[in-house]
Motif scaffolding. Structure first.
Motif, short mmCIF file in Angstrom:
data_model
loop_
_atom_site.label_atom_id
_atom_site.label_comp_id
_atom_site.label_asym_id
_atom_site.label_seq_id
_atom_site.Cartn_x
_atom_site.Cartn_y
_atom_site.Cartn_z
N HIS A 171 -1.01 4.77 -1.45
CA HIS A 171 -1.69 4.17 -0.54
C HIS A 171 -2.01 4.31 0.69
CE1 HIS A 171 -3.55 3.50 -4.74
NE2 HIS A 171 -2.94 2.19 -4.92
N LEU A 188 1.00 -1.27 -0.01
CA LEU A 188 0.11 -0.46 0.15
C LEU A 188 0.79 1.22 0.06
CD1 LEU A 188 -2.54 -1.48 2.95
CD2 LEU A 188 -2.55 -0.49 0.21
N TRP A 227 -7.07 -7.11 6.89
CA TRP A 227 -7.68 -5.59 6.96
C TRP A 227 -6.46 -4.89 5.45
CZ3 TRP A 227 -8.91 -1.22 11.23
CH2 TRP A 227 -9.00 -0.35 10.48
N GLN A 228 -5.51 -5.42 5.10
CA GLN A 228 -5.08 -4.15 4.85
C GLN A 228 -4.83 -5.12 2.62
OE1 GLN A 228 -0.77 -3.79 6.34
NE2 GLN A 228 -1.25 -1.65 6.86
N ILE A 236 -7.59 -4.45 1.00
CA ILE A 236 -7.41 -3.40 0.32
C ILE A 236 -7.23 -3.63 -1.06
CG2 ILE A 236 -6.83 -1.28 0.39
CD1 ILE A 236 -7.52 -1.02 3.52
N VAL A 237 -5.91 -4.38 -1.01
CA VAL A 237 -5.01 -4.33 -2.08
C VAL A 237 -4.92 -5.20 -2.72
CG1 VAL A 237 -3.03 -4.98 -0.84
CG2 VAL A 237 -2.14 -3.58 -2.45
N ARG A 238 -6.17 -6.55 -1.68
CA ARG A 238 -5.35 -8.17 -2.71
C ARG A 238 -4.79 -8.40 -3.00
NH1 ARG A 238 -10.95 -7.88 -1.22
NH2 ARG A 238 -12.25 -6.51 -2.67
N SER A 271 -4.80 4.54 2.83
CA SER A 271 -5.02 3.24 2.68
C SER A 271 -4.86 2.06 3.91
CB SER A 271 -5.45 2.43 1.79
OG SER A 271 -6.66 3.19 0.37
#
Length: 186
Positions: free
Chosen positions: A88, A83, A132-133, A136-138, A91
């Protein structure tokens, strides 16, 4: 754990950061998957080193929790670095806050000096933040099972690893030597 995380940073995070910073957004999930797989692969020898250290210190009962905390920390850090290097930061902020500040607040509330509890808190908060992260980023493992990312990571990371090892030695050896010469109270 610091030395092991420095090795992980050199061989996994540094190549990841370079790839993500120079890559396209649609490739981030593949790079994140490669870093995740490399982290899991390196966790085996790293956990073995931790087993040796805890055996030497006669504290084998903490080894599984220490190893779990290490894996959680490294997995979370690879998702976080994807991220951050992809610009990001916003995020990454809330999961970071949960992971790092949350760890501190939970440990402060528990007031535990038990290493098992401390490492469990580290593991749980790190793994929750990692999930969680990753949300967001997959991440994708589609391109992770080839030798090319391993060769690239070694080619790029080996010099960073050597430099970081020298840096650790120059920072750690004098204090450990002074401690050995003067005793723990010195």
């Amino acid at each position: 754990l610091y030395a092991i995380n420095t090795c992980h940073g050199s061989l996994v995070l540094y190549p990841l950061i370079l790839n993500v910073a120079a890559g396209k957004k649609e490739d981030f999930r593949h790079m994140n998957g490669i870093a995740f797989l490399h982290t899991l692969a390196l966790s085996l020898p790293f956990a073995a080193v931790l087993a040796g250290v805890t055996f030497f210190l006669h504290r084998m009962e903490i080894w599984p929790f220490l190893a779990l905390a290490m894996i959680g920390w490294q997995v979370q850090e690879s998702a976080r670095r994807t991220l951050l290097s992809g610009l990001h930061s916003r995020s990454a902020f809330l999961p970071d806050l949960f992971c790092y500040v949350g760890q501190g607040l939970i440990l402060l509330a528990l007031r535990s000096t038990n290493f098992v509890v401390i490492f469990l808190v580290m593991a749980v908060t790190s793994l929750v933040a990692a999930l969680w992260q990753f949300g967001i980023v997959r991440f994708s493992l589609a391109k992770a099972f080839t030798w090319e990312p391993c060769r690239y990571a070694w080619q790029i990371g080996r010099y960073i690893l050597a430099g970081n090892a020298l840096n650790m030695a120059t920072l750690q050896v004098p204090s450990w030597t002074a401690g050995q010469c003067q005793g723990p109270a010195g």
